[in-house]
Structures are given as structure tokens and as C-alpha cells.
Scaffold this active site. Structure first.
Site, PDB file in Angstrom:
ATOM      1  N   ARG A 121       0.849  -1.196   0.000  1.00 14.53           N
ATOM      2  CA  ARG A 121       0.000   0.000   0.000  1.00 14.53           C
ATOM      3  C   ARG A 121       0.885   1.246   0.000  1.00 14.53           C
ATOM      4  NH1 ARG A 121      -3.570  -1.180   4.608  1.00 14.53           N
ATOM      5  NH2 ARG A 121      -4.819  -2.328   3.118  1.00 14.53           N
ATOM      6  N   ASP A 166       0.742  -7.895   9.358  1.00 13.73           N
ATOM      7  CA  ASP A 166      -0.659  -8.329   9.467  1.00 13.73           C
ATOM      8  C   ASP A 166      -1.333  -8.034  10.800  1.00 13.73           C
ATOM      9  OD1 ASP A 166      -0.161  -9.656   6.930  1.00 13.73           O
ATOM     10  OD2 ASP A 166       0.746 -11.256   8.104  1.00 13.73           O
ATOM     11  N   ASP A 188      -6.736  -9.496  13.011  1.00  6.72           N
ATOM     12  CA  ASP A 188      -6.034 -10.199  11.929  1.00  6.72           C
ATOM     13  C   ASP A 188      -5.062 -11.281  12.395  1.00  6.72           C
ATOM     14  OD1 ASP A 188      -7.459  -8.538  10.203  1.00  6.72           O
ATOM     15  OD2 ASP A 188      -5.875  -7.044  10.166  1.00  6.72           O
ATOM     16  N   GLU A 221      -4.950 -13.904   9.661  1.00  4.42           N
ATOM     17  CA  GLU A 221      -4.147 -13.466   8.524  1.00  4.42           C
ATOM     18  C   GLU A 221      -2.658 -13.608   8.855  1.00  4.42           C
ATOM     19  OE1 GLU A 221      -3.502  -9.466   5.743  1.00  4.42           O
ATOM     20  OE2 GLU A 221      -4.973  -9.399   7.383  1.00  4.42           O
TER      21      GLU A 221
END
Length: 177
Positions: free
Chosen positions: A24, A106, A121, A124
Site C-alpha cells: 500500500r 498483518d 487479523d 491473517e
């Protein structure tokens, strides 16, 4: 102070995954303070681009804290109902090419205005731990840093002092035209 990170300058924020893949990018963040072990920045309505090309714009002003000695970063979001925090368990940041860069691991901690919090998360994290072969020593470092972060939250230390966030926000406003 870190070269190129003078207060008032704009930088990008780049988040990666453990395998080196870009995750990102936050397009524009104003530097409020930079020392050899932390950078404090702020943004509002900044463009965020995801690794799949999708993009969105942040909704509220945010004060961001990045560290060279801790395996987390903290984003304080100033909303109508108070200050919300989003904490990424991540590698310490590096600065290069006019960007603050870190690896996102994560695990996230969401802290509410009343200072209650939720760890997010974990599933994840376990999945990526397997897929990307996080070494055992990394797993211990990350879990220790979750504990350290939660200690800061309970003590209202550093970014978790609402007064300090309001002061950083006031400074941010002086840089806006």
C-alpha cells in the site's frame, strides 16, 4: 534529524509484505518531526493506492508515528467521536526515495477513544506466517512488540496521549495553505 525529512516537507508512506511485495502507498504525508529514531507525520484526505491498483482517499486527519526501534507504527485518526488509533505490527521503518517504508506483519491493534482495544487479523498473521516462512525469532519479536504496544496504550504513553495528538494536529494545521 533524518536527511530530507525537515518539518513541513511531504513524503510518501510505503508498506510492504514480508516477501518484498508492495502492499500500500499513502501519497502525501507532511513531516511534523523527524529524529534519528522516529518520524511523526500527518495527512488528511490523502490518496491511498493498494497493491492491486485500487485506490481510495482517507476520510479524516491522521497523525502517524513511525519508529526505528519498535516493531509497530501508530496512526491516530481524529474523528467526530474522538481519537481512534490503528496500530500496525510492522518492521522498524527505513527512509529512502522521499518515503517512509516498512514491512506490515498483518497483526493490528485498534484502539478506541475510551482506550479499549482489539487485536485484529491473527488469522491473517498465521496464514502469512506459514506462507512466507516467518522465522521463529521474528514471531517472538512481533509478539513482544504487541505486548510493548499494549503497555503504551494502558499507560497513555507516546501517541496514546490525546493531548499530544491534539498538539500535533494544531502543528499540522499551520502547514496547510
Amino acid at each position: 534529524m533524518m536527511a530530507g525529512l525537515e518539518p513541513g516537507t511531504s513524503i510518501q508512506i510505503h508498506s510492504y509484505k514480508h516477501n518484498g511485495q508492495l502492499h500500500r502507498i499513502w501519497e502525501e504525508t507532511k513531516v511534523l518531526k523527524a529524529t534519528s529514531n522516529k518520524v511523526i507525520g500527518a495527512n488528511d484526505k490523502t490518496l491511498v493506492t493498494e497493491s492491486d491498483g485500487r485506490s481510495w482517499v482517507t476520510r479524516e486527519p491522521a497523525i502517524c508515528f513511525f519508529y526505528t526501534k519498535y516493531w509497530f507504527n501508530v496512526i491516530a485518526m481524529l474523528r467526530q467521536d474522538g481519537i481512534h488509533y490503528y496500530c500496525n505490527i510492522s518492521s522498524p521503518f527505513v527512509q529512502e526515495d522521499n518515503a517512509v517504508k516498512y514491512i506490515d506483519y498483518d497483526l493490528d491493534v485498534k484502539v478506541f477513544p475510551d482506550m479499549t482495544y482489539t487485536l485484529l487479523d491473527e488469522d491473517e498473521y498465521e496464514l502469512h506466517h506459514q506462507q512466507m516462512n516467518y522465522p521463529g525469532v521474528l514471531d517472538r519479536i512481533l509478539k513482544n512488540n504487541v505486548d510493548h504496544l499494549l503497555y503504551w496504550v494502558r499507560q497513555r504513553k507516546g501517541p496514546f496521549s490525546h493531548e499530544s495528538i491534539e498538539q500535533w494536529y494544531e502543528l499540522f494545521l499551520t502547514y496547510r495553505s
